[in-house]
Design an enzyme around this catalytic site. Structure first.
Site, short mmCIF file in Angstrom:
data_model
loop_
_atom_site.label_atom_id
_atom_site.label_comp_id
_atom_site.label_asym_id
_atom_site.label_seq_id
_atom_site.Cartn_x
_atom_site.Cartn_y
_atom_site.Cartn_z
N ASP A 205 0.90 -1.15 0.00
CA ASP A 205 0.00 0.00 0.00
C ASP A 205 0.94 1.20 0.00
O ASP A 205 1.55 1.53 1.03
CB ASP A 205 -0.87 0.01 1.26
N HIS A 206 1.07 1.85 -1.15
CA HIS A 206 2.17 2.81 -1.26
C HIS A 206 2.00 4.02 -0.35
O HIS A 206 2.95 4.75 -0.13
CB HIS A 206 2.40 3.21 -2.72
N HIS A 268 -5.67 2.87 0.94
CA HIS A 268 -4.99 4.11 1.32
C HIS A 268 -5.76 4.89 2.39
O HIS A 268 -5.19 5.33 3.38
CB HIS A 268 -4.83 5.02 0.10
P1 NDP Z 1 -3.42 -0.69 -16.09
O1 NDP Z 1 -4.78 -1.10 -16.55
O2 NDP Z 1 -2.87 0.58 -16.61
O3 NDP Z 1 -2.37 -1.82 -16.47
C1 NDP Z 1 -2.65 -3.18 -16.36
C2 NDP Z 1 -1.49 -3.96 -16.91
O4 NDP Z 1 -1.75 -5.35 -16.76
C3 NDP Z 1 -1.21 -3.73 -18.39
O5 NDP Z 1 0.16 -3.79 -18.59
C4 NDP Z 1 -1.89 -4.94 -19.04
O6 NDP Z 1 -1.29 -5.32 -20.26
C5 NDP Z 1 -1.60 -6.00 -18.02
N1 NDP Z 1 -2.55 -7.12 -18.09
C6 NDP Z 1 -3.80 -7.16 -17.60
N2 NDP Z 1 -4.34 -8.37 -17.80
C7 NDP Z 1 -3.41 -9.10 -18.45
C8 NDP Z 1 -3.36 -10.44 -18.90
N3 NDP Z 1 -4.38 -11.29 -18.74
N4 NDP Z 1 -2.24 -10.86 -19.53
C9 NDP Z 1 -1.19 -10.02 -19.70
N5 NDP Z 1 -1.18 -8.75 -19.28
C10 NDP Z 1 -2.27 -8.30 -18.65
O7 NDP Z 1 -3.47 -0.71 -14.49
P2 NDP Z 1 -2.52 0.08 -13.46
O8 NDP Z 1 -1.13 0.01 -13.93
O9 NDP Z 1 -3.08 1.40 -13.19
O10 NDP Z 1 -2.78 -0.74 -12.12
C11 NDP Z 1 -2.23 -2.00 -11.92
C12 NDP Z 1 -2.28 -2.31 -10.44
O11 NDP Z 1 -1.54 -1.33 -9.73
C13 NDP Z 1 -3.69 -2.28 -9.85
O12 NDP Z 1 -3.79 -3.31 -8.92
C14 NDP Z 1 -3.76 -0.92 -9.16
O13 NDP Z 1 -4.62 -0.91 -8.08
C15 NDP Z 1 -2.34 -0.75 -8.70
N6 NDP Z 1 -1.95 0.64 -8.49
C16 NDP Z 1 -1.96 1.53 -9.50
C17 NDP Z 1 -1.56 2.83 -9.29
C18 NDP Z 1 -1.52 3.82 -10.36
O14 NDP Z 1 -1.23 4.99 -10.06
N7 NDP Z 1 -1.80 3.44 -11.58
C19 NDP Z 1 -1.08 3.28 -7.96
C20 NDP Z 1 -1.14 2.26 -6.96
C21 NDP Z 1 -1.55 1.00 -7.23
P3 NDP Z 1 -1.77 -4.78 -21.74
O15 NDP Z 1 -2.24 -3.38 -21.53
O16 NDP Z 1 -0.51 -4.84 -22.51
O17 NDP Z 1 -2.83 -5.68 -22.18
C1 BG6 Z 2 -3.50 4.20 -6.55
C2 BG6 Z 2 -4.79 4.19 -7.26
O1 BG6 Z 2 -3.46 3.19 -5.59
O2 BG6 Z 2 -3.29 5.45 -5.92
C3 BG6 Z 2 -4.86 5.32 -8.25
O3 BG6 Z 2 -4.93 2.96 -7.96
C4 BG6 Z 2 -4.54 6.64 -7.60
O4 BG6 Z 2 -6.14 5.37 -8.85
C5 BG6 Z 2 -3.26 6.54 -6.82
O5 BG6 Z 2 -4.41 7.61 -8.62
C6 BG6 Z 2 -3.04 7.77 -6.00
O6 BG6 Z 2 -1.75 7.74 -5.47
P1 BG6 Z 2 -1.01 9.07 -5.06
O7 BG6 Z 2 0.26 8.63 -4.48
O8 BG6 Z 2 -0.86 9.88 -6.32
O9 BG6 Z 2 -1.91 9.75 -4.10
#
Ligand code: NDP
Ligand code: BG6
Length: 516
Positions: A205-206, A268
């Site tokens: 949990d960042h 969070h």
């Molecule tokens: P995205 O939707 O942007 O990315 C998902 C990734 O997973 C893509 O690279 C996608 O690949 C890949 N993927 C999904 N399903 C498959 C599959 N079946 N096979 C192969 N590749 C797959 O999500 P996020 O990066 O935003 O979030 C990912 C995780 O990180 C979540 O659990 C989220 O809660 C967490 N998180 C995100 C934050 C953020 O700021 N984005 C912050 C904190 C936590 P492709 O697109 O190439 O298909």
């Molecule tokens: C992530 C959520 O855990 O936290 C995002 O998946 C959100 O939707 C992000 O934008 C917020 O993080 P921060 O550090 O920018 O407050």
């Protein structure tokens, strides 16, 4: 006295014993979800910044895995662009980048396909030879939660998870939300423990990696004057906001299965509640702190009937509008979002904590996408004066605001006499700002947490029981809001502070959200 970095020798209460830098062992980091938002905005820039700070071992490499097709070179070019855009340090240091990029690889494939893991194994063996990473692996699940069980099972079947006794370590970092509800979190915890050992698992949990979040503990338990008034006798209510200007970016697929309750509240925001409301731990060690956090989660009232949810929870979804002067589309116009989607992008809720310290003090929480500004803060609203000597309504109750981000700091609002003959009070603020006091920019939360995981330090990662206790609260809400009995989310225009019903939630108690 000016701030000196040597002062950091004071041990971190959440990471006891971690005084001196212990360099991580050689390692290959595998980022599942490397084409996604998190990898671009946070993970790869954080790893690059660890390289800039000379925190990474010389023998180090990264393999990106996702469905999208990239060659190694395309992946490097894409990651360079991401680092250029999102890195905390700018401009890119060409020498450090050249070495970092030489360790970057990409291995495409679907997680459902066992061949993806056969190819990955080959890529890792090649990396071990090229970069001397010695078979040590850190698997990072930066993917939608629905893929976590598949990833664990596939890694196990491909023989990619070594037992803890093996000289080459395997660690697994699992992003949030950890599961979709209590049942799936429990099932995931069971699967995690069938595939690895708890010592190999890092539930991230960042928010716990943020300086300002850690400072809540130091502020509360490192000062003697706040703790005696930190309770129902002096506090009227607590308000926690985690607001973002950002929409869902390119994360429609993920967001459609998460929504704001799973994305922000279960993890969070509840962590902020825990650190604000917990009792002093018996010691500043990881388990003592987690034990107190769990007591808070257990004391939070769970809504057991649809009526309780209706009374205490307001959901919203953004429509097209303007944020910081830029026109933005509505949620349903975003890529990968279904027309008619009922996924909430905003929530306001009122919780009660049934404990001796807090009973009767409401905690109002709100979080949303496409709000007017990015602002995460905890505001402690103290009780109004029992009797005002200066005329009704001339003084405002004291408020202590802990700004988690941006403009990290702490402000105390109090009344002061306006200079002049009359006793005219005005509300003023005493303000501490991290930037002014400590000067240098803090590392990003992901830098700290990735480094901890590379070193094998689990302290800032959530424990199995903590995750399940948080799901109990949010799961009960979701059961109702996703049952069809609950009305669809209210619309709010992007660039506003959510639907009017959220204001109503406070107004019915004679209170109002802070204007940020
Ligand atoms: P995205 O939707 O942007 O990315 C998902 C990734 O997973 C893509 O690279 C996608 O690949 C890949 N993927 C999904 N399903 C498959 C599959 N079946 N096979 C192969 N590749 C797959 O999500 P996020 O990066 O935003 O979030 C990912 C995780 O990180 C979540 O659990 C989220 O809660 C967490 N998180 C995100 C934050 C953020 O700021 N984005 C912050 C904190 C936590 P492709 O697109 O190439 O298909
Ligand atoms: C992530 C959520 O855990 O936290 C995002 O998946 C959100 O939707 C992000 O934008 C917020 O993080 P921060 O550090 O920018 O407050």
């Amino acid at each position: 006295m000016p701030y000196r970095p040597e002062d950091d020798e004071i041990p971190n209460p959440l990471r006891p014993g971690l005084r001196a830098e212990s360099a991580p062992e050689p390692c290959a980091v595998v980022v599942f979800g490397a084409s996604g938002d998190l990898a671009h905005r946070k993970l790869i820039p954080a790893l690059y910044n660890l390289a800039v700070g000379a925190h990474l071992p010389a023998a180090f490499g990264v393999v990106g895995v996702a469905k999208s097709e990239y060659s190694d070179d395309q992946f490097r070019a894409d990651m360079r662009e991401a680092v250029g855009k999102f890195s905390r340090t700018k401009p890119i240091d060409e020498d450090i980048w050249a070495d970092f990029a030489a360790g970057l690889r990409y291995s495409p494939g679907s997680f459902d396909d066992p061949q993806t893991f056969v190819r990955l194994k080959g890529k890792l063996e090649e990396l071990d030879r090229a970069r001397a990473t010695r078979g040590n692996r850190l698997f990072y699940f930066a993917t939608p939660p629905s893929t976590f069980p598949t990833l664990l099972t596939q890694l196990k079947s491909a023989g990619l998870i070594n037992p803890p006794s093996d000289p080459a370590f395997t660690r697994v970092v699992i992003e949030k939300p950890f599961g979709r509800d209590l049942a799936s979190a429990r099932a995931l915890n069971r699967l995690v423990l069938e595939t690895c050992d708890e010592r190999q698992v890092f539930r991230i949990d960042h928010y716990l990696g943020k300086e300002t979040v850690q400072n809540l503990l130091v502020f509360r338990f490192g000062n003697s004057i706040f703790e005696p008034i930190w309770n129902r006798k002096y506090v009227d209510h607590v308000e926690i906001t985690a607001g973002e200007e950002l929409g869902i970016e390119s994360r429609g697929r993920y967001y459609e299965e998460a929504g704001i309750l799973r994305d922000m509240i279960q993890n969070h925001v509840l962590q902020l509640v825990c650190l604000t409301a917990m009792e002093p731990p018996v010691a500043f060690d990881a388990d003592a702190v987690r034990d107190e956090k769990i007591k808070v989660l257990r004391a939070i009232e769970t809504f057991d009937t649809p009526e309780e949810v209706m009374r205490n929870v307001v959901l919203g979804q953004y429509t097209a509008g303007s944020v910081a002067g830029t026109d933005v589309p509505g949620y349903q116009e975003e890529k990968d979002v279904a027309k008619g989607s009922r996924t909430p992008t905003f929530v306001a809720l009122k919780l009660n904590i049934h404990s001796w310290r807090w009973d009767g003090v409401p905690f109002y929480l709100r979080s949303g996408k496409r709000l007017p500004k990015r602002a995460t803060e905890v505001a402690i609203h103290f009780s109004p004066l029992p009797h005002s000597l200066f005329g009704d309504g001339r003084t405002q109750p004291n408020v202590l605001v802990i700004r988690v981000q941006p403009e990290e700091g702490i402000a105390l609002r109090f009344s002061a006499k306006v200079p002049g003959e009359r006793y005219r009070p005005r509300t003023v603020s005493m303000d501490f700002r991290y930037g002014t006091t400590f000067g240098s920019a803090s590392p990003e939360a992901y830098e700290r947490l990735l480094l901890d995981a590379l070193r094998g330090d689990q302290t800032l990662f959530t424990r199995k029981d903590e995750v399940e206790a948080a799901w109990k609260i949010v799961g009960n809400i979701l059961k109702v809001t996703e049952s069809g009995e609950f009305p669809p989310p209210y619309s709010y225009e992007a660039g506003t502070w959510g639907p009017q019903a959220a204001d109503q939630l406070m107004a019915q108690d004679g209170r109002a959200w802070r204007r940020l």
